[in-house]
Scaffold this active site. Sequence first.
Site, PDB file in Angstrom:
ATOM      1  N   CYS A  52       1.098  -1.147  -0.148  1.00 19.41           N
ATOM      2  CA  CYS A  52       0.106   0.329   0.121  1.00 19.41           C
ATOM      3  C   CYS A  52       0.908   1.310  -0.027  1.00 19.41           C
ATOM      4  O   CYS A  52       1.234   1.611  -1.021  1.00 19.41           O
ATOM      5  CB  CYS A  52      -1.004  -0.031   1.240  1.00 19.41           C
ATOM      6  N   HIS A 104      -3.863  -4.804   0.607  1.00 21.54           N
ATOM      7  CA  HIS A 104      -3.311  -5.509   1.972  1.00 21.54           C
ATOM      8  C   HIS A 104      -3.683  -7.194   1.929  1.00 21.54           C
ATOM      9  O   HIS A 104      -4.842  -7.450   2.501  1.00 21.54           O
ATOM     10  CB  HIS A 104      -4.017  -4.858   3.093  1.00 21.54           C
ATOM     11  N   GLU A 136      -2.684  -8.826   4.262  1.00 21.95           N
ATOM     12  CA  GLU A 136      -2.790  -9.460   5.705  1.00 21.95           C
ATOM     13  C   GLU A 136      -4.361  -9.196   6.049  1.00 21.95           C
ATOM     14  O   GLU A 136      -4.489  -9.726   6.892  1.00 21.95           O
ATOM     15  CB  GLU A 136      -1.940  -8.600   6.494  1.00 21.95           C
TER      16      GLU A 136
END
Length: 249
Positions: A116, A221, A223
């Site tokens: 990002c 993202h 994650e």
Amino acid sequence: MMHIGLSACFFHRDPKRNLFKDKTLLYLEESLAHWLMEEEILTVLIPTPGKRKAHLKKIVADLDGLVLQGGADVSPETYGEKPLKPEWSGDRIRDEYEIALVKEFRRQKKPILGICRGAQLLNVAFGGTLYQDINTQLPEALVHRNWEIYDKNFHHVAFEPASWLSKVFPKQKKVRVNSIHHQGVKDLGKGLSIEARCTEDGMVEAIRAKKGPFLFAFQWHPEFHDPKDRNLLDCRPILKSFIKAAERQ
Ligand code: MN
């Protein structure tokens, strides 16, 4: 165990904070650490150098790779522009700290993965520019960040023909990812190539260094992706490639 350096997020000095009043805090976001730690690695938060700038070489020498995590906006001043609105001033202190890290990891030929803000920072570190706010500067563009639904905002990305990503995911031409950014690549940095774009508006979503050690970055993202959601891109092959590049040191 492999040691991967993580660039810190900053809480700058704030006299109103009711913890560590008026002190600078350096932090990492937990899900990113957990995503990285699914591999056999220890994530090490790299502090700002303070008075010991000369130590950076040794710190980087002890690390196997760098991950640039998300967070605050890149300051327009870092790429030679004035902020169009005060709230888009970004974090110049963090920019300078991370650019110094990028330069030293590149100098020591160690791999870099940007997530990002990390993608935006790398584009700027290589001489590129950003949209300070996508929806102001490109009103027709998709909403790439919706604060209300945050990591539940999704769109599709397509891999560029003959890109590295298209080789990593040979069976997937168009994939779904989350989108939590309001800045984006405007002019591409020197020596970088575009790896993926948003299918709806063409926004650059992933970039890579054409030469030198592994350097790859994307706007989404991983994650925050629910691993059980088969409709979202499984980014583990990208992480594994980064780890493989780090092992080669
Ligand atoms: Mn996006």
